[in-house]
Design an enzyme around this catalytic site. Structure first.
Site, mmCIF file in Angstrom:
data_model
loop_
_atom_site.group_PDB
_atom_site.id
_atom_site.type_symbol
_atom_site.label_atom_id
_atom_site.label_comp_id
_atom_site.label_asym_id
_atom_site.label_seq_id
_atom_site.Cartn_x
_atom_site.Cartn_y
_atom_site.Cartn_z
ATOM 1 N N MET A 114 -80.615 -32.869 29.035
ATOM 2 C CA MET A 114 -80.791 -32.486 27.636
ATOM 3 C C MET A 114 -81.503 -31.142 27.539
ATOM 4 S SD MET A 114 -82.448 -34.766 24.592
ATOM 5 C CE MET A 114 -84.090 -34.808 25.281
ATOM 6 N N HIS A 120 -78.848 -28.339 28.594
ATOM 7 C CA HIS A 120 -77.605 -28.156 27.855
ATOM 8 C C HIS A 120 -77.734 -28.306 26.344
ATOM 9 C CE1 HIS A 120 -75.526 -28.061 31.668
ATOM 10 N NE2 HIS A 120 -76.040 -29.222 31.998
ATOM 11 N N TYR A 121 -78.743 -29.031 25.873
ATOM 12 C CA TYR A 121 -78.782 -29.361 24.451
ATOM 13 C C TYR A 121 -80.076 -28.957 23.755
ATOM 14 C CZ TYR A 121 -74.691 -32.081 25.707
ATOM 15 O OH TYR A 121 -73.450 -32.464 26.173
ATOM 16 N N MET A 122 -80.877 -28.087 24.388
ATOM 17 C CA MET A 122 -82.067 -27.540 23.739
ATOM 18 C C MET A 122 -82.053 -26.032 23.910
ATOM 19 S SD MET A 122 -85.196 -30.071 24.707
ATOM 20 C CE MET A 122 -85.298 -31.756 24.119
#
Length: 445
Positions: free
Chosen positions: A408, A411-413
């Site tokens: 996370m 890739h997602y922050m």
């Protein structure tokens, strides 16, 4: 550029040496002992047996599915000793020479590093979680299975340099797609998924692409309220597919579920996303309970408070005469969801929504007041890790055995939220995120 036109990532693209293929197998002559007796093996059999021998100290060999698949794929027609120091040094020098040859492409005339410039060697597929294909043989990837992506007018390199085991072989295809940054692609024999060789994350084109990805998610700040109002209104629709899609969008947005898709066949890992939820995975009560194997066969298990209308729709989807193995969203496909997302906002994807939610929460958590006084690096790191953990809990990205936060973070922050904090990123990650380090320390997502 016209709306919807693909982004041009490069004007010219060359890869003079192409990918590095693993060397041909050299038999070591160590016999297999079966039922107390030495067994002569063909070179192909010896190579595959050596794959298994290298895993004897791992949990894989105690996996019944792994062993069954291994013996199914074992060709029908004790390992070498440790290398001496001088052999290790020679091997290191050889690898560096290969990196300089195969690990550099020319993008718009400038040298650019290639990430995984070697074709993966043959071996045994391990998978993650309880993957049904664990233990399957991954055969050697040959040039005929590979598609190269190069600039027009560029002569493709000879496979393997044109000599050795690759002499006389041809590439499967050569394409010229300027909207992507991959250089080579092939289909994985076991999973059936495409694998790629990309430009290194440190390459200028990769850095630009990463910044665009996070910046696109950041633009949701101006649109998220309207998007949520629109799909919540869809919950009142008479058209069942419409309100099923709205229910799925709420779960994707607020519960961190992937879109998911239908399982192709029994050989695939039994992973589940929102659109492939079955009745057995959902308990519509207060709070609603979800329990299933998600991406990489990691368990997703959460109790989630949902708004009354979403709760009513969930109840309608799982009660009645449905069996436990029936689909929850029986009128909905992953394509329906992705299409609706782009209707709500051009270019909107579930991944972009996830980046927005995680980054917004991290920004909020890090804005909490710090303890008074000057903090040490260790104290700042503790503050960050606690904030990251709270984000993982709030976005429901929990896996069996703990919280899954590493992927996370990467890739997602948005890394621009993190860069002012010391000791968060290691050297390799900081190189990948160099574009973020150039942003002002006062950045706010």
């Amino acid at each position: 550029m016209e709306a919807g036109a693909p982004t041009v990532r490069w004007q010219t693209l060359e890869w003079p040496a192409g990918p590095k293929f693993p060397p041909a197998y050299k038999p070591h002559g160590v016999k297999l002992i079966y039922d107390g007796e030495p067994v002569d093996l063909t070179p192909d059999q010896e190579e595959v047996a050596s794959f298994y021998a290298s895993l004897l100290d791992t949990v894989n060999v105690h996996n019944e599915v792994f062993n069954k698949n291994f013996f199914r794929d074992f060709p029908r027609d004790a390992m070498p000793g440790p290398r001496r120091p001088e052999e290790r040094e020679a091997l290191k020098a050889e690898r560096e020479s290969e990196r300089q040859r195969h690990g550099v492409a020319l993008v718009d005339g400038e040298p650019a590093p290639v990430a995984n410039w070697q074709i993966e060697p043959p071996g045994l597929f391990r998978g993650r979680g309880q993957h049904p294909q664990a233990g399957r043989l991954k055969p050697r990837v040959m040039p005929e299975s590979i598609t190269l992506n190069l600039g027009r007018g560029v002569d493709p390199p000879q496979p393997g340099g044109g000599d050795g085991a690759m002499a006389g072989r041809e590439w499967g295809a050569v394409v010229h797609d300027q909207s992507v940054t991959w250089l080579a692609r092939w289909r994985d024999h076991v999973t059936g998924l495409d694998k790629f060789i990309f430009m290194s994350p440190t390459a200028a084109s990769s850095q630009t692409r990463e910044r665009e990805r996070f910046e696109a998610a950041r633009q949701l700040n101006a649109h998220i309220e309207a998007i949520r109002e629109a799909y919540m209104e869809d919950l009142n629709a008479d058209d069942e597919r419409r309100w099923q899609c709205a229910t799925a969008l709420w779960l994707i947005d607020h519960a961190g579920l992937r879109v998911g898709s239908e399982k192709a066949d029994e050989s695939e890992a039994s992973s589940v996303g929102c659109c492939s939820l079955r009745v057995e995975h959902v308990r519509p009560r207060a709070p609603s309970y979800f329990d299933f194997l998600g991406k990489d066969s990691l368990r997703y298990r959460n109790a989630i408070e949902v708004p009354p209308l979403v709760f009513a729709r969930l109840q309608r989807l799982v009660v009645g005469d449905k069996r436990s193995t029936d689909d929850v969203f029986d009128r909905l496909s992953a394509t329906d969801v992705t299409t609706r997302l782009t209707e709500l906002m051009p270019g909107l994807t579930a991944s972009r929504l996830r980046i927005f939610n995680n980054s917004s929460l991290l920004q909020h958590e890090l804005s909490r007041p710090l303890p008074p006084g000057t903090l040490s690096v260790a104290e700042k790191l503790l503050h960050y890790n606690e904030a990251n953990r709270r984000v993982a809990i709030q976005t429901h990205r929990a896996a069996q055995g703990g919280l899954s936060t590493g992927g996370m973070m990467m890739h997602y922050m948005d890394p621009r939220i993190t860069v002012p904090i010391e000791k968060i990123w290691g050297k390799c990650t900081r190189e990948k995120m160099a574009w973020a380090l150039d942003e002002a320390s006062s950045f706010a997502f």
